[in-house]
Design a protein around this motif. Structure first.
Motif, PDB file in Angstrom:
ATOM      1  N   ASN A  84      40.528  65.192  55.931  1.00  0.00           N
ATOM      2  CA  ASN A  84      40.550  63.745  55.675  1.00  0.00           C
ATOM      3  C   ASN A  84      39.145  63.297  55.278  1.00  0.00           C
ATOM      4  OD1 ASN A  84      40.816  60.992  55.569  1.00  0.00           O
ATOM      5  ND2 ASN A  84      41.120  60.711  57.772  1.00  0.00           N
ATOM      6  N   HIS A 129      36.377  60.280  48.154  1.00  0.00           N
ATOM      7  CA  HIS A 129      37.581  59.747  48.781  1.00  0.00           C
ATOM      8  C   HIS A 129      38.775  60.665  48.596  1.00  0.00           C
ATOM      9  CE1 HIS A 129      35.157  55.995  48.166  1.00  0.00           C
ATOM     10  NE2 HIS A 129      35.521  55.850  49.423  1.00  0.00           N
ATOM     11  N   CYS A 130      38.658  61.639  47.717  1.00  0.00           N
ATOM     12  CA  CYS A 130      39.741  62.579  47.423  1.00  0.00           C
ATOM     13  C   CYS A 130      39.182  63.983  47.538  1.00  0.00           C
ATOM     14  CB  CYS A 130      40.292  62.333  46.024  1.00  0.00           C
ATOM     15  SG  CYS A 130      41.483  63.566  45.477  1.00  0.00           S
ATOM     16  N   VAL A 131      39.754  64.783  48.414  1.00  0.00           N
ATOM     17  CA  VAL A 131      39.203  66.111  48.659  1.00  0.00           C
ATOM     18  C   VAL A 131      39.195  66.958  47.390  1.00  0.00           C
ATOM     19  CG1 VAL A 131      41.378  67.205  49.397  1.00  0.00           C
ATOM     20  CG2 VAL A 131      39.189  68.041  50.292  1.00  0.00           C
ATOM     21  N   ASP A 132      40.167  66.749  46.510  1.00  0.00           N
ATOM     22  CA  ASP A 132      40.228  67.547  45.278  1.00  0.00           C
ATOM     23  C   ASP A 132      39.004  67.316  44.399  1.00  0.00           C
ATOM     24  OD1 ASP A 132      43.246  68.569  45.344  1.00  0.00           O
ATOM     25  OD2 ASP A 132      43.204  66.476  45.967  1.00  0.00           O
ATOM     26  N   ASP A 133      38.412  66.129  44.501  1.00  0.00           N
ATOM     27  CA  ASP A 133      37.217  65.817  43.720  1.00  0.00           C
ATOM     28  C   ASP A 133      35.930  66.283  44.404  1.00  0.00           C
ATOM     29  OD1 ASP A 133      38.876  64.543  41.878  1.00  0.00           O
ATOM     30  OD2 ASP A 133      38.686  62.597  42.893  1.00  0.00           O
TER      31      ASP A 133
END
Length: 381
Positions: A95, A134-138
């Motif tokens: 998260n 804010h986005c783990v993929d980024d």
């Protein structure tokens, strides 16, 4: 474009720091030194009288998987329905909005290897991620940096009177998974794409194929000397990559570990010995292993120690006898190598990510303040 001027640069390459400038374009370092002209439109950060470090890197933690100020709802480290879960992916539990990320980033910890805990014999994959976003993929620098496995008391305690009772069982379950994967891969390759000959899809074995092929190391949780040596024995048996995590008793077998030359992540040492296998833990361990010639990373194992205290625990290792430059490398370039991302992070060199920390004193001193932090060339503090 950003230029950090007149700071005392600790680049994690040269042992002696030097006064210099760092020129950043977009997300990369493009020049370091004092022999280049600063573009007139560059944003200047005056670091005069300050210490400039690479962004600090941790090789082993659980940042984002055990959330702050919350119980079961945010406890996503260990999947305890099965002792063998290589198919789990750490990124599916992270998260990035958990407040521990901001605490880490503001303290200068810019990149971490995070993933599943040590409850299972095989727990799933770790990822190397930046600490902002804010986005783990980024945030991913590299997914699948390692496959977590564990020896010793944790699997024994989690599965006592169920499926794991002895260290022999732990070793046998790991061997069984690796044997099955090796056979599964051979059958897949022999089928040459013929669906009628291809073995039935196995999610667990598919996850272990990169380990068998040498594309992903095992990341072995091992505190006791005998567990460390069992991990090495099995890695050699199958010809797979290995990193050794915790190494609480590593100082007892320092010469052996130096000869084997596996990367070592040492810690967490700033804790109470809550179980028998921690009884020999010591802040002298990182220095002893580094002096023996080992590649040592120092870890918090956050949230065991809060992530933001990574430089402080390195300082405690220095207090216990570790050479300061070895301690600096243990929270910068060595963990980057440990995670296989040293081409991106871990030192201040042209071409690398502009992850930089500016402090008003030594990183190893508890009273030092973090003045500025840049991650991917963006000034976040």
């Amino acid at each position: 474009m950003i230029c950090i001027k007149n700071g005392r640069v600790h680049d994690a390459v040269h042992e002696t720091p030097y006064i210099g400038n760092i020129l950043i374009e977009e997300d990369k370092i493009i020049s370091i030194g004092s022999d280049f002209s600063v573009p007139v439109d560059a944003h200047i950060i005056d670091a005069g009288g300050m210490e400039v470090y690479p962004g600090f890197v941790e090789a082993h933690c659980h940042l984002g998987l055990e959330e702050y100020g919350i119980g079961y709802e945010g406890m996503d480290i260990n999947e305890l329905n099965d002792a063998v879960t290589p198919q789990m992916r750490g990124i599916d539990s992270i998260n990035p909005l958990d407040p521990t990320f901001e605490k880490a980033a503001m303290a200068g910890i810019t990149c971490v290897g995070t993933g599943p805990g040590s409850g299972n014999v095989l727990g799933g994959t770790f990822a190397a991620i930046k600490t902002v976003g804010h986005c783990v993929d980024d945030m991913i620098v590299k997914d699948g940096v390692a496959m977590k496995c564990a020896f010793g008391e944790n699997p024994k305690n989690c599965y006592k009177n169920k499926s794991v009772y002895t260290r022999m069982t732990i070793a046998s379950k790991l061997r069984e998974a690796l044997y099955k994967t090796r056979d599964y891969l051979a059958r897949k390759e022999a089928a040459e794409g013929d669906i009628s000959k291809t073995p039935a899809y196995d999610f667990k074995l598919e996850a272990l194929i990169p380990v068998i092929k040498g594309e992903m190391p095992l990341k072995a949780h091992a505190h006791r000397a005998d567990d460390i040596l069992t991990a090495i024995r099995i890695a050699k048996e199958f010809g797979v990559g290995l990193t050794l995590e915790h190494c609480t008793e590593g100082h007892l077998i320092a010469d052996k570990l130096a000869s084997e030359n596996y990367p070592l992540a040492v810690g967490p040492s700033l804790t109470h010995a809550t179980k028998f296998e921690l009884r020999n833990k010591s802040f002298t361990t990182p220095g002893i292993l580094a002096n023996a010639g080992c590649q040592v990373s120092i870890i918090t194992d956050s949230p065991v120690i809060p992530q933001e205290y990574l430089p402080m625990v390195a300082g405690l290792a220095v207090k216990a006898g570790m050479k300061p430059f070895d301690a600096l490398k243990a929270i910068t370039i060595n963990p980057a190598k440990h995670l296989g991302i040293e081409d991106r992070v871990g030192s201040l060199e042209p071409g690398k990510d502009a992850d930089i920390v500016i402090m008003n004193g030594s990183a190893f001193e508890s009273l030092t303040e973090t003045v500025h932090v840049l991650i991917n060339g963006q000034l976040i503090k």
